[in-house]
Design a protein around this motif. Structure first.
Motif, PDB file in Angstrom:
ATOM      1  N   GLY A 256       0.832  -1.183   0.000  1.00 23.56           N
ATOM      2  CA  GLY A 256       0.000   0.000   0.000  1.00 23.56           C
ATOM      3  C   GLY A 256       0.872   1.241   0.000  1.00 23.56           C
ATOM      4  O   GLY A 256       2.086   1.177   0.279  1.00 23.56           O
ATOM      5  N   ASP A 257       0.270   2.376  -0.296  1.00 26.50           N
ATOM      6  CA  ASP A 257       1.033   3.624  -0.361  1.00 26.50           C
ATOM      7  C   ASP A 257       1.740   3.924   0.953  1.00 26.50           C
ATOM      8  O   ASP A 257       2.841   4.474   0.966  1.00 26.50           O
ATOM      9  CB  ASP A 257       0.101   4.778  -0.718  1.00 26.50           C
ATOM     10  CG  ASP A 257      -0.378   4.691  -2.154  1.00 26.50           C
ATOM     11  OD1 ASP A 257      -1.387   5.333  -2.476  1.00 26.50           O
ATOM     12  OD2 ASP A 257       0.256   3.974  -2.967  1.00 26.50           O
TER      13      ASP A 257
ATOM     14  N   ARG B 189       5.104   1.647   1.001  1.00 22.31           N
ATOM     15  CA  ARG B 189       6.079   1.610  -0.094  1.00 22.31           C
ATOM     16  C   ARG B 189       7.356   2.381   0.250  1.00 22.31           C
ATOM     17  O   ARG B 189       7.310   3.554   0.617  1.00 22.31           O
ATOM     18  CB  ARG B 189       5.423   2.157  -1.362  1.00 22.31           C
ATOM     19  CG  ARG B 189       6.051   1.627  -2.627  1.00 22.31           C
ATOM     20  CD  ARG B 189       5.158   1.893  -3.841  1.00 22.31           C
ATOM     21  NE  ARG B 189       4.001   1.023  -3.885  1.00 22.31           N
ATOM     22  CZ  ARG B 189       2.748   1.440  -3.859  1.00 22.31           C
ATOM     23  NH1 ARG B 189       2.471   2.721  -3.771  1.00 22.31           N
ATOM     24  NH2 ARG B 189       1.758   0.584  -3.904  1.00 22.31           N
TER      25      ARG B 189
END
Length: 120
Positions: A58-59, A62
């Motif tokens: 997920g963002d 990362r």
């Protein structure tokens, strides 16, 4: 019957690291890490298909978090580096059968959760 047992949460200062562990009993097509803050929806952090060992992030994860597995121990891990106060949440591991790896609705077995607190 699939069961999950988590460990590794705790308190850490901003910039620090933690490693979460989740031991699996049974078979899982997909394994994921999610987090949740009270009053908010559960959020996908990282996930993988154990058979392919290809991670999805997920963002929020990362570049800072890494999901890995030790097949022999049937354990998968979430290594979290450069932690921020906004990473404070209850973290859950989960086992599922779907393809949308970061969608909590694709998972039907959940661990009990482990608290991660990032503060100075």
């Amino acid at each position: 019957q699939v069961r999950l047992a988590e460990s590794g949460g705790g308190s850490v200062q901003p910039g620090g690291s933690l490693r979460l562990s989740c031991t699996l009993s049974g078979y899982a097509y997909s394994l994921g890490w999610f987090r949740q803050v009270a009053g908010k929806e559960r959020e996908g952090v990282a996930a993988m298909h154990p058979s392919s060992d290809s991670p999805f992030y997920g963002d929020v994860a990362r570049g800072r978090f890494t999901i890995t597995q030790d097949s022999a121990k049937k354990t998968f891990y979430l290594q979290m580096n450069r932690l921020k106060p906004e990473d404070t949440a209850m973290y859950f591991c989960a086992a599922g059968r779907g393809e949308r790896l970061l969608d909590p609705d694709e998972y039907d077995v959940w661990g009990q959760g482990t608290q991660v607190t990032v503060s100075s």
